[in-house]
Design an enzyme around this catalytic site. Structure first.
Site, PDB file in Angstrom:
ATOM      1  N   LYS A 139     -11.916   0.214  -1.915  1.00 27.93           N
ATOM      2  CA  LYS A 139     -10.893   0.867  -2.741  1.00 27.93           C
ATOM      3  C   LYS A 139     -11.369   0.873  -4.184  1.00 27.93           C
ATOM      4  O   LYS A 139     -12.125   1.729  -4.577  1.00 27.93           O
ATOM      5  CB  LYS A 139      -9.546   0.192  -2.525  1.00 27.93           C
ATOM      6  N   HIS A 166      -5.203  -3.701  -2.587  1.00 20.46           N
ATOM      7  CA  HIS A 166      -4.864  -2.668  -3.570  1.00 20.46           C
ATOM      8  C   HIS A 166      -4.663  -3.222  -4.976  1.00 20.46           C
ATOM      9  O   HIS A 166      -4.358  -2.457  -5.895  1.00 20.46           O
ATOM     10  CB  HIS A 166      -3.611  -1.916  -3.116  1.00 20.46           C
ATOM     11  N   SER A 168       0.784  -1.229   0.000  1.00 23.78           N
ATOM     12  CA  SER A 168       0.000   0.000   0.000  1.00 23.78           C
ATOM     13  C   SER A 168       0.812   1.273   0.000  1.00 23.78           C
ATOM     14  O   SER A 168       0.380   2.296  -0.523  1.00 23.78           O
ATOM     15  CB  SER A 168      -0.950   0.001   1.207  1.00 23.78           C
TER      16      SER A 168
END
Length: 389
Positions: free
Chosen positions: A239, A207, A179
């Protein structure tokens, strides 16, 4: 003031003095490429909304319709009466999309990681984690009572030596995409090593999910790996999918064990069913609008080309996360503040989130950004970088 508050006050003062104090922003608008803070518009380069779905009209419509059907709150934990048809439908869709038999929803990625590791591991086991893993993975291992060993970032030789020395059950845990550095774990080699050493492999793809791979399944798909290679897959919905929550996907035995025994799942109120319905809509958009993945990756590549021309010290990352290493916390804050004065919002990431002397600007891109906005950021960095050297 009692001893606890005295100690806390001293810690806060130390953090402030070292330029490590964190302050929240209060947005006046929806999440997006341009946001408003305190009445001022800023181009947003620090969100994890990689596909630009957080304020998508279809997600908002889906949420409204689901609120009409299900109300707002879920009312209880999943195992009491908080589990709805919307939760179940999303879990089934996530399992099918990820190529796993089952999936289980959690309220957050942190809850999913700590709950999974504390359920899987027990005293006498060994869990080996990349040194740059997310804090939730480290906390989950510590809570489990297993022996935690960390290996140098993406260093498979060190990992192999540590695995050779393990006596008893072993588990290897890594981020798929890290990240704060934005780089991808060598998952194909990791999976091969884990299988050779009879270690269980878990990948946190918070991610990578939605961004990487031919279909957007994530870093495991990009590495050509399936359920046999990565038995435990965790990814978040907050996300790339623009909603909230997380899921763990794997075998029926794994998921049923988490459902029965993961304290973070058993004793937490279920996410609102309307948000699960919105998550399902986001998953459909991920599958039907592949241009979002290709666009955000092309923006990252455009930025990297421009940064190379400016001789900016980027890390080796090809995805939406582009860390610009600054060094000191003071300089990172100064750069972030000057960029904000120019109408650009870029976060200064400082210790303890990253190691000392590696403070950085964590620049992130969204499919909702334009090429012109990327070029504006590059021009601003060209103007202010040397001034803060």
């Amino acid at each position: 003031m009692n001893i606890f508050e005295q100690r806390l006050a001293a810690q806060l003062a130390e953090r402030e003095a070292a330029n490590l104090y964190r302050r929240r922003l209060s947005l006046d608008t929806a999440q997006g490429p341009v946001i408003q803070v305190n009445g001022r518009q800023l181009v947003n380069f620090c969100s994890n909304d990689y596909l630009g779905l957080a304020a998508h009209p279809q997600l908002k419509e889906s949420l409204r319709n689901a609120v009409t059907r299900y109300g707002v709150g879920s009312g209880a934990s999943h195992l009491v009466c908080g589990h709805s048809a919307a939760h179940h439908e999303l879990e089934e869709a996530l399992a099918e999309f990820s190529g796993r038999p089952r999936a289980l929803l959690f309220a957050s990625g942190f809850a999913a990681n700590t709950g999974t590791l504390s359920t899987l591991l027990q005293p006498g086991d060994t869990v080996l984690q990349d040194r740059l893993n997310h804090a939730s993975l480290l906390d989950g291992a510590l809570h489990s009572g297993a022996r935690l060993q960390r290996f140098a970032h993406n260093d498979l030789q060190v990992l192999e030596r540590k695995l050779d020395a393990v006596r008893g059950p072993a588990m290897v845990v890594v981020d798929g995409v890290f990240s704060m550095d934005g780089d991808v774990a060598p998952l194909a080699a990791l999976a091969q090593l884990a299988q050779a050493k009879q270690a269980y492999l878990m990948v946190d793809d918070a991610h990578g999910f939605g961004v990487l791979g031919q279909r957007g399944i994530g870093s495991t798909e990009a590495a050509g790996l399936g359920a046999q290679d990565v038995p435990v897959l965790m990814a978040t919905l907050g996300k790339a999918l623009g909603t909230v929550g997380a899921f763990v996907a794997g075998s029926d035995t794994l998921i049923e064990s988490l459902l029965q025994g993961a304290r973070n799942y058993v004793y937490s109120t279920a996410m609102p069913p309307a948000l699960a319905a919105a998550g399902l809509t986001a998953l459909h958009l991920l599958q039907s609008e592949a241009w979002r993945r290709s666009h955000v990756l092309s923006l990252a590549a455009r930025f990297r080309r421009g940064a190379e021309q400016l001789d900016l010290p980027l890390l080796d990352a090809a995805g939406p996360i582009q860390p610009l290493i600054v060094g000191s916390a003071d300089r990172a804050l100064a750069l972030s503040r000057e960029l904000q004065q120019r109408g650009l919002l870029v976060s200064a990431i400082r210790p303890p989130t990253v190691p000392p002397n590696t403070s950085r600007l964590r620049i992130t891109f969204s499919a909702a950004h334009s090429e012109a906005q990327v070029d504006t950021l590059l021009q601003a960095l060209a103007d202010c970088w040397q001034r803060h050297a």
